[in-house]
Design an enzyme around this catalytic site. Structure first.
Site, PDB file in Angstrom:
ATOM      1  N   PHE A 138       0.915  -1.313  -0.015  1.00  0.00           N
ATOM      2  CA  PHE A 138       0.053  -0.221  -0.095  1.00  0.00           C
ATOM      3  C   PHE A 138       0.782   1.320  -0.100  1.00  0.00           C
ATOM      4  CE2 PHE A 138      -2.542   3.538   1.827  1.00  0.00           C
ATOM      5  CZ  PHE A 138      -3.796   3.258   0.955  1.00  0.00           C
ATOM      6  N   ASP A 223       9.132   2.422   1.261  1.00  0.00           N
ATOM      7  CA  ASP A 223       7.770   3.396   1.732  1.00  0.00           C
ATOM      8  C   ASP A 223       7.994   2.978   3.353  1.00  0.00           C
ATOM      9  OD1 ASP A 223       5.572   4.143   2.714  1.00  0.00           O
ATOM     10  OD2 ASP A 223       4.451   3.378   0.947  1.00  0.00           O
ATOM     11  N   LYS A 252       2.798   9.850   8.353  1.00  0.00           N
ATOM     12  CA  LYS A 252       2.231   9.362   9.581  1.00  0.00           C
ATOM     13  C   LYS A 252       2.971   9.940  10.827  1.00  0.00           C
ATOM     14  CE  LYS A 252      -0.232   5.337   7.746  1.00  0.00           C
ATOM     15  NZ  LYS A 252      -1.559   5.346   8.215  1.00  0.00           N
TER      16      LYS A 252
HETATM   17  C1  LIG Z   1       3.042   2.242   3.542  1.00  0.00           C
HETATM   18  C2  LIG Z   1       2.014   3.404   3.426  1.00  0.00           C
HETATM   19  N1  LIG Z   1       2.310   4.071   2.534  1.00  0.00           N
HETATM   20  C3  LIG Z   1       1.422   5.280   2.113  1.00  0.00           C
HETATM   21  C4  LIG Z   1       0.514   5.377   2.830  1.00  0.00           C
HETATM   22  C5  LIG Z   1      -0.616   6.650   2.580  1.00  0.00           C
HETATM   23  O1  LIG Z   1      -0.225   7.632   3.471  1.00  0.00           O
HETATM   24  P1  LIG Z   1      -1.413   8.726   3.419  1.00  0.00           P
HETATM   25  O2  LIG Z   1      -2.925   8.240   3.915  1.00  0.00           O
HETATM   26  O3  LIG Z   1      -0.791   9.825   4.414  1.00  0.00           O
HETATM   27  O4  LIG Z   1      -1.716   9.549   1.968  1.00  0.00           O
HETATM   28  C6  LIG Z   1      -0.175   4.446   3.849  1.00  0.00           C
HETATM   29  C7  LIG Z   1      -1.247   4.771   4.809  1.00  0.00           C
HETATM   30  O5  LIG Z   1      -1.828   3.857   5.118  1.00  0.00           O
HETATM   31  C8  LIG Z   1       0.693   3.534   4.204  1.00  0.00           C
HETATM   32  O6  LIG Z   1       0.437   2.669   5.135  1.00  0.00           O
END
Ligand SMILES: Cc1ncc(COP(=O)(O)O)c(C=O)c1O
Length: 403
Positions: A138, A223, A252
C-alpha cells in the site's frame, strides 16, 4: 448554530468513501480517547500509526502553539526556519542528504516515484520506466501511488492507469530475479507490509532486492510511511534490516497527528529535481515542520526507541495470555509497535468482528485485511494503559466466543 453534532451528519454531507465507527471522539490524552457521550477508549490504533506520542502530548502542543503565534505559512517562494531545522534533523538520523516535504504519505510517495522516473529518464533514456512493486503493498491513494500499490480493488475502476507498473509476490526473490531488467527504473516496497496484513520481509529477500537493484541500476524506494519514526524500534525500519534504500518516504508518525510527509534521498538522486520539476504549496510549512521537529527530537532518543522494544514485549505477553484462554490466533507478527495478530483457521474473516466487540468494551483496534487484528499504538503508551486495553480485549473476546 446547531448545538449537538451528530454522527448521522456524516451520511448527509460527507463523500461516502469511509465507514466511520458510530462513536465520535471529542478529546484525547495519552493513549485514551473520549467520545461525545464521555465514553472512554484505550487507543491501540494510534490514528493508524500516526499518534506516536499519544494524544495532545505537551511536546507537540507547545511546539504548535509557539509556532502558531509566530508564522503559519509562506509557501515555497521562501523557505522557513522550522523546515530547515527539521530537514537537518532528519538527514542526521539516516542515510539521506536531502529532503522534500509534502503533506501526506501518498504525496511523499508520488514525489519518490516521479523522481525515480526522472533519474532513469535522464541517466539512461525513455525505455527505463518500469516500476516493480508487490502484491498487497500500500502506497497511498493518488492515481500513481494507488496503481503502484498491490491491491487492484483500490486502483481499478478509474480508467487508464499510469503505465509500466509490475506487481510481484512479496518475499519471492526468484520472481523479482525473473522480472527485473535494464528497463526497470525502481523497486518500491514497504520494509514491513502494514495494510497488507503486517507481513515482515525475509532477510534474504531484502538483501536480494538491494543486490538486484544495484545490478540493474534501479532505484530502491522504501516506503516507511507506516514503519518510520521509531515504530519498529529503530528510527527507520531499514536500520534494523541492514539494507539501505536510495529513496525513503515517511509521513504518519512524522507529525504525530499534524499532517506532514517527506521524501528523503541522496545528493546524487536529488540533483535530478530541478527548480520547477516538483512542488507543493503547503509542503514543509512552518506549523507542520515545528510540530514534526518536536516529535522527531523526542522519538529519536535512545530511551524512546528502547521503550518501543519493551512495549512490543508487553503486547506479545498480552496476546500470549489471551491465546491461552481463547486460542483464536495463529501468530503475532510484526516488529516494535506495528503488530498484527493473525486469526486461526476457525476465525478466518472475523477481524472486523473483534474490532467491533473491542469498541463496545472501550478499546480501539485496527484490522489489516479480514484476518489480522492490527495494533499501532502510541510509542510511549504506559504499562497501565496496555494492561487496561488487554483487560478490555479479554472482555470483548469473551463476549464473542460466548456468542
Ligand atoms: C505504507 C503506506 N504508504 C502510504 C500510505 C498513505 O499515506 P497517506 O494516507 O498519508 O497518504 C499509507 C497509509 O496507510 C501507508 O501505510
Amino acid at each position: 448554530m446547531e448545538s449537538q453534532v451528530e454522527r448521522a451528519w456524516f451520511d448527509d454531507v460527507m463523500v461516502p468513501c469511509y465507514a466511520p465507527m458510530q462513536t465520535v471522539p471529542v478529546k484525547g490524552e495519552g493513549a485514551r480517547v473520549w467520545d461525545q457521550n464521555g465514553k472512554e477508549f484505550i487507543d491501540f490504533a494510534g490514528g493508524i500509526a500516526v499518534s506516536c506520542l499519544g494524544h495532545c502530548h505537551p511536546v507537540m502542543v507547545n511546539a504548535l502553539t509557539e509556532q502558531a503565534q509566530k508564522l503559519w505559512h509562506v509557501s515555497n517562494v521562501m523557505t522557513n526556519e522550522p523546515a530547515l531545522q527539521l530537514a537537518r534533523k532528519l538527514v542526521s538520523l539516516c542515510f539521506a542528504d536531502k529532503v522534500f516535504f509534502a503533506n501526506s504519505g501518498a504525496e511523499a510517495n508520488e514525489a519518490a516515484l516521479k523522481l525515480a522516473r526522472r533519474v532513469a529518464f535522464e541517466n539512461y533514456g525513455e525505455h527505463k520506466s518500469e516500476i516493480i512493486a508487490f502484491h498487497q503493498g500500500f502506497h497511498g491513494r493518488t492515481f500513481f501511488t494507488v496503481t503502484v500499490g498491490g491491491q487492484a480493488s483500490y486502483s481499478d475502476g478509474f480508467g487508464p492507469k499510469p503505465q509500466d507498473v509490475t506487481h510481484l509476490p512479496y518475499n519471492d526473490l526468484s520472481a523479482l530475479e525473473a522480472q527485473i531488467s535494464d528497463n526497470t527504473c525502481a523497486v518500491m516496497m514497504e520494509p514491513l507490509q502494514g495494510e497488507g496484513g503486517v507481513v515482515p520481509p525475509d532477510a534474504a529477500f531484502v538483501e536480494g532486492v538491494r543486490a538486484l537493484c544495484d545490478k540493474y541500476n534501479a532505484v530502491l524506494i522504501f516506503d516507511e510511511v507506516q514503519t518510520g519514526n521509531g515504530r519498529t524500534g529503530d528510527f527507520y525500519a531499514y536500520q534494523g534490516l541492514g539494507v539501505t534504500p536510495d529513496i525513503l518516504t515517511t509521513a504518519k508518525s512524522l507529525g504525530g497527528g499534524f499532517p506532514i510527509g517527506a521524501m528523503l534521498t541522496t545528493d546524487a538522486i536529488a540533483a535530478h529535481m530541478k527548480v520547477g520539476t516538483h512542488g507543493s504549496t503547503y509542503g514543509g510549512n512552518p506549523l507542520a515542520s515545528a510540530v514534526a521537529l518536536a516529535v522527531v527530537e523526542t522519538i529519536s532518543s535512545p530511551q524512546v526507541l528502547q521503550g518501543v522494544r519493551e512495549r512490543e514485549q508487553w503486547f506479545r505477553d498480552g496476546f500470549s495470555a489471551l491465546q491461552q484462554e481463547f486460542g483464536l490466533f495463529s501468530e503475532v507478527r510484526g516488529k516494535g509497535l506495528l503488530l498484527g495478530a493473525a486469526l486461526n483457521e476457525e476465525w478466518q474473516g472475523r477481524a472486523k468482528d473483534i474490532l467491533t466487540a473491542a469498541g463496545e468494551q472501550g478499546l480501539l483496534l485496527l484490522v489489516a485485511g479480514a484476518n489480522v487484528v492490527r495494533m499501532t499504538p502510541s510509542l510511549v503508551i504506559s504499562k497501565e494503559e496496555v494492561d487496561e486495553g488487554f483487560a478490555r480485549l479479554k472482555r470483548a473476546l469473551a463476549s464473542l466466543t460466548k456468542a
